[in-house]
Motif scaffolding. Sequence first.
Motif: not given
Length: 276
Positions: A46-51, A66-68, A133-135, A138-139
């Motif tokens: 979901f974090l990846g989708i929202f970002s 948004a990711a932050t 946190l790594v994702i 880093l990404f």
Amino acid sequence: MTTFVATTKPLPSALKVGLSRTRLEVKQFFREKEQLIFTFFFPIIFLGIFSAVFSSSDFFDGKVTAATYFTPGMIASGIFLTSFQSLAITIAMERDEALLKRLRGTPMSPQSYFIGKIGLVLVTSIAQFALLLVIAGLFLGVDLPTAPAKWLNFLWIFLLGTASGSVLGIAYSVLPKSGKSASAVVTPVVLVLQFISGVYFVYNALPEWMRTIAEFFPLKWLAQGMRSVFLPDGFEVNEVSGSWQLGTGAIVLTAWLVVGLVLCQRFLRWTRDDSV
């Protein structure tokens, strides 16, 4: 004449048995692919989708991406999934399969069983948090906090949130009538709390009545506490109250921890109501 003296080897302590149980629980968890994906990777997905959806937008006049902004909520959601939801469903299923009944017939104490469950929650929560946190770092371009004070706040928020979520999950496991109905009874509650607690939306943008309801439950305070750790200094002015309210959050989480312990002591069942 030879005399033989019978000796009785003392049973291992509840903690030692509980740690052994933790290792077994962790192995079983990682073997269940469906549970692993939904509980472990759900916040990360979901974090990846929202970002991606909000990649061209900045929140609060460009102060954070948004990711932050969504990273703290996903961390809080992950803790709630691995503690409350996971335990509520798995314990209900184990009761329905008569596993709890069989365990009561062994020398293993109830304390060891719950040490194993809470140990599983800690291991999976830490692993999930580290991977997220790594994702994110880093990404997704999320800047991680460097101040020791923020990480100290994270530690007590994480431990208190994990503890309260775990005991509430154990207590809530009495509600499903069978293992098959466990997901249907537990998952909607988790989803509603996620929507009203600032996990999937900017908390300030929610209707006031939703925020009022959310304030009674632990996930809202867990998410707000995590925002205090991972959002920039001074960002608390964007909260509804104008502050992080860490003291209030600690009180609410502690209160739910006590409530959960009382409910576990009062209502926890080891067998189904219709079992003989």
